[in-house]
Design an enzyme around this catalytic site. Sequence first.
Site, PDB file in Angstrom:
ATOM      1  N   SER A 174     -13.001  -5.277   2.009  1.00 48.29           N
ATOM      2  CA  SER A 174     -14.050  -4.673   1.177  1.00 48.29           C
ATOM      3  C   SER A 174     -14.912  -4.731   0.830  1.00 48.29           C
ATOM      4  CB  SER A 174     -13.647  -4.940  -0.910  1.00 48.29           C
ATOM      5  OG  SER A 174     -11.798  -4.180  -0.463  1.00 48.29           O
ATOM      6  N   PRO A 175     -15.162  -4.931   3.035  1.00 47.58           N
ATOM      7  CA  PRO A 175     -16.910  -5.063   2.883  1.00 47.58           C
ATOM      8  C   PRO A 175     -17.492  -3.840   3.123  1.00 47.58           C
ATOM      9  CG  PRO A 175     -15.204  -3.858   4.800  1.00 47.58           C
ATOM     10  CD  PRO A 175     -14.919  -3.564   4.332  1.00 47.58           C
ATOM     11  N   TYR A 225       1.006  -0.910   0.069  1.00 47.40           N
ATOM     12  CA  TYR A 225       0.333  -0.097  -0.090  1.00 47.40           C
ATOM     13  C   TYR A 225       0.569   1.472  -0.151  1.00 47.40           C
ATOM     14  CZ  TYR A 225      -3.230  -3.219   1.415  1.00 47.40           C
ATOM     15  OH  TYR A 225      -4.303  -4.549   1.313  1.00 47.40           O
TER      16      TYR A 225
END
Length: 326
Positions: A204-205, A57
């Site tokens: 990615s909820p 990231y």
Amino acid sequence: MKTALLGGLEVSRIGLGTMTMAGMYTSEGALDNAESVRTIHRALDLGVTHLDTAEIYGPFLSEELVGQALKGRRDQVKIATKFGLVSHSGGGPGVVDSSAVNVKAAVEGSLKRLGTDHIDLYYQHRVDRNTPIEETAGAVAELIADGKVLHFGLSEASPATIRRAHAVQPVTALQTEYSLWTRDVEAEILPLLRELGIGFVPYSPLGHGLLTGQIRSVEDFAEDDWRKTNPRFTGENFERNLGIVDEVKAIGAEVGATPAQTALAWLLTRGDDIAPIPGTRRVSRVEENIAADGIELSRDQVDRLNSLRPAAGERHDETSMASIDL
Ligand SMILES: NC(=O)c1ccc[n+]([C@@H]2O[C@H](COP(=O)([O-])OP(=O)(O)OC[C@H]3O[C@@H](n4cnc5c(N)ncnc54)[C@H](OP(=O)(O)O)[C@@H]3O)[C@@H](O)[C@H]2O)c1
């Protein structure tokens, strides 16, 4: 904040994903590091004890921000980070490499950036077709023996890979996409994890933001926003997927919850071994998301959410899908 148990690791049942703090959905210029650090602090103040990052990231910026934010507060939180998408033997960022040599090189950089002497949960980010999973699990086992890592995790691993890895070094958690519109893991993966006593971390909820109800047009995305080329955010699929969000919004409104809170509250009904990591880089949003911990959905509301139609479109584009271990 209630807790979840991932294998032998206890974490707040709502965590914080720090990927967007380093871009991905945002062009570099739009980043606000000070607000990102405030967001991590606010999460900690509200009881979050589970921060998720990865060396890729940024690369590196997300881990650096986590390290900066945790100065003096390291003991309040479990840090989860990931290796395997940066090759330290010349390949660089984006090159899949889970060889033992690379895992051992990666951990040193992550420890330094995070400002800690141990990583609580160390995930392989993507399965490496060129390295047997036994080699990777063996390398992590050595890091655990050295005290640099406390728990081993996998991301987007198939059932066969999970079993092979677990036989070498017990796996504490699997991290894979799971949300109201992405329920693939329910068929085979979740039953396997329960058989083996492995916890589950849905990434990615919030459906990369769509399930929050705040995105009504992709025109607002920056040119380099990853979602611009995601099949679920393009053309007719996008229009159809907005219909799912409208239903989530209507059900949530019955209990005074926002769509984001409803999506998270639904995930929390799926088990005490599940700990989602909604991602945000803003204080107001982290407050909204964490408040999902206090939302109770009725049986009927959960049933209606369970019956929502699945998303239109693959969850990743062709190139990204090819990197997923099936
Ligand atoms: N293992 C893997 O391969 C993998 C892959 C993807 C993600 N992850 C992890 O999972 C975490 C979460 O995934 P994600 O970021 O892809 O997706 P997500 O949590 O489903 O959604 C994040 C997006 O929603 C926005 N958002 C968050 N809360 C909001 C709210 N209350 N209202 C409106 N918008 C809101 C965020 O915007 P802002 O950030 O601008 O606030 C961001 O664009 C990541 O941070 C990362 O740690 C792991």
